[in-house]
Design an enzyme around this catalytic site. Structure first.
Site, mmCIF file in Angstrom:
data_model
loop_
_atom_site.group_PDB
_atom_site.id
_atom_site.type_symbol
_atom_site.label_atom_id
_atom_site.label_comp_id
_atom_site.label_asym_id
_atom_site.label_seq_id
_atom_site.Cartn_x
_atom_site.Cartn_y
_atom_site.Cartn_z
ATOM 1 C CB THR A 53 22.016 15.178 16.870
ATOM 2 O OG1 THR A 53 21.657 14.422 15.719
ATOM 3 C CG2 THR A 53 20.801 15.389 17.754
ATOM 4 C CG ASN B 128 19.138 14.740 5.882
ATOM 5 O OD1 ASN B 128 18.632 15.860 5.817
ATOM 6 N ND2 ASN B 128 18.560 13.741 6.508
ATOM 7 C CB SER C 15 28.456 14.534 11.754
ATOM 8 O OG SER C 15 28.307 13.371 12.523
ATOM 9 C CG HIS D 235 28.303 9.238 11.655
ATOM 10 N ND1 HIS D 235 27.280 8.664 10.975
ATOM 11 C CD2 HIS D 235 27.759 10.252 12.360
ATOM 12 C CE1 HIS D 235 26.154 9.295 11.261
ATOM 13 N NE2 HIS D 235 26.417 10.262 12.106
ATOM 14 C CB THR E 45 35.948 12.619 29.720
ATOM 15 O OG1 THR E 45 35.943 12.799 31.131
ATOM 16 C CG2 THR E 45 37.261 12.006 29.272
ATOM 17 C CB CYS F 199 9.218 4.123 8.479
ATOM 18 S SG CYS F 199 8.407 2.595 8.119
HETATM 19 N N1 PMP Z 1 22.133 17.209 10.048
HETATM 20 C C1 PMP Z 1 22.158 16.609 8.844
HETATM 21 C C2 PMP Z 1 22.013 17.434 7.592
HETATM 22 C C3 PMP Z 1 22.356 15.234 8.764
HETATM 23 O O1 PMP Z 1 22.406 14.632 7.573
HETATM 24 C C4 PMP Z 1 22.492 14.490 9.969
HETATM 25 C C5 PMP Z 1 22.641 12.980 9.920
HETATM 26 N N2 PMP Z 1 21.640 12.346 9.160
HETATM 27 C C6 PMP Z 1 22.449 15.157 11.182
HETATM 28 C C7 PMP Z 1 22.269 16.531 11.190
HETATM 29 C C8 PMP Z 1 22.644 14.431 12.486
HETATM 30 O O2 PMP Z 1 23.956 13.950 12.540
HETATM 31 P P1 PMP Z 1 24.530 13.020 13.701
HETATM 32 O O3 PMP Z 1 24.200 11.629 13.281
HETATM 33 O O4 PMP Z 1 26.001 13.258 13.680
HETATM 34 O O5 PMP Z 1 23.891 13.416 14.965
#
Ligand code: PMP
Length: 379
Positions: free
Chosen positions: A72, A152, A200, A202, A242, A327
């Protein structure tokens, strides 16, 4: 036990990543910016080692990797960071798609309010954007093309290589949001002619709270991007604050594990996809988006006649799945991605996303199928 099938939202942290992070929390808790003592030096060395690991994976130099808090922030940094340059040079036209993540669409809406001309391309039912959709829209004042690598919600993979080639002989910047594909699909910044790449941790076995923006320095020069925050000058002043050393180490470790598993990941995931598709044959269903051009670790499927909210509620104890839509208790909106693909209403309101990783031995969907039958799924 509830089976976790929402890897596209967030994947579990790999045990070796966790081990690495715990070690850093215990042994290297200094500030990587502290140059006056050994604790700071140790933290800086850890950042530098893992930054190099990630840069090598992306086939770029270490000084082209900028750590952020996640995709993000990386997306916001590119879009808002180019604002000043766009305004100064009169290049205020941006091409993107209506299928992007909200962390693209919302900053773009902000830029539109600042006088930028934003074109959002829609797709057909395949969910695919064609390179030709981009080429016909390019103008003298086009600043940026921003396209996700894989969606996504549907997992549909966009033709990033082709779009990159198309932009090679222009001065239009190319941004790719690779949050869903980083560490899974091979993606070379240089080969695909990418200027900015979002990733990202995670989504690929690393920790939540860290991501990166890869920025390509053409002829050793940084593109004209400005910070969106100001502070202590970290990350060459582009992203002050940091550095979260344990998170960076966890991200790096996740990348090194992904690199080792890259050659088999696709095959293993495709096998699971086959398993899922075979089981779904028991009930009427419709796969949303091109099946051939999609990520092997997820599927977006509609069960006509079945409300997805009701389905998720009924199977809540068995499966963690999602319908990828905003939602709230008051207001239920269908997915903007499926809407932009022009899906009919019966598919919009009955869509769920199922996504998986290496952890499950087998994916048993019997309870889901039973629930679809109980809720009156129809042809
Ligand atoms: N872009 C895409 C294509 C994603 O799938 C996601 C997470 N759903 C994000 C941006 C945002 O990622 P983050 O959770 O690391 O902010």
């Amino acid at each position: 036990m509830t089976v976790y099938l929402d890897y596209s939202a967030s994947a579990p942290v790999h045990p070796l990543v966790l081990e690495e992070m715990i070690w850093v929390y215990r042994e290297a808790y200094g500030n990587a910016g502290s140059r006056t003592h050994v604790f700071g030096q140790r933290a800086a060395e850890i950042v530098s080692r893992w930054r190099k690991e990630i840069a090598d994976f992306l086939d770029v130099d270490s000084n082209e990797v900028f750590f952020t808090s996640g995709a993000t922030e990386s997306n916001n940094l590119v879009l808002l960071g180019l604002q000043d340059y766009g305004k100064r040079t009169g290049r205020t036209h941006i091409i993107s798609t209506a299928l992007e993540h909200k962390s693209i669409l919302e900053p773009l809406a902000f830029l539109a309010s600042q006088g930028f001309d934003i074109e959002l391309i829609k797709s057909d039912k395949t969910g695919l954007i064609k390179a030709g959709d981009i080429s016909t829209r390019l103008r003298d004042d086009t600043l940026l093309v921003s396209i996700h690598h894989a969606n996504n919600e549907t997992g549909v993979i966009q033709p990033i290589g082709e779009i990159g080639r198309l932009l090679r002989d222009t001065d239009v910047f190319f941004h790719v949001d690779a949050a869903q594909t980083f560490g899974k699909l091979p993606l070379s910044i240089v080969q695909f002619n990418i200027d900015f790449l979002t990733a990202s941790a995670h989504k690929m076995g690393g920790p939540q709270g860290v991501g990166l923006l890869g920025i390509r320095r053409k002829s050793l020069r940084m593109p004209p991007i400005k910070p969106i925050m100001y502070g202590g000058g970290q990350e060459h002043g582009l992203r002050p604050g940091t550095l979260p050393v344990p998170l960076v180490a966890g991200f790096g470790k996740a990348v090194s594990l992904a690199r080792q598993g890259l050659s088999t990941w696709k095959e293993v995931m495709l096998q699971k996809k086959e398993e899922v598709l075979t089981q779904l044959e028991a009930v009427p269903h419709h796969v949303n988006g091109s099946l051939e051009d999609s990520m092997p670790n997820m599927i977006n499927v509609s069960f006509p006649g079945v409300n997805s909210e009701a389905l998720m509620l009924m199977t809540k104890d068995k499966y963690a799945i999602s319908n990828g839509s905003a939602c709230t208790s008051k207001d239920y909106k269908p997915s903007h991605v499926l809407l932009a693909m022009g899906l009919p209403e019966e598919l919009l309101y009955s869509a769920v996303r199922i996504s998986w990783g290496r952890d499950e031995e087998t994916i048993d969907l019997r309870a889901l199928i039973e629930a679809v039958e109980n809720l009156g799924g129809q042809e």
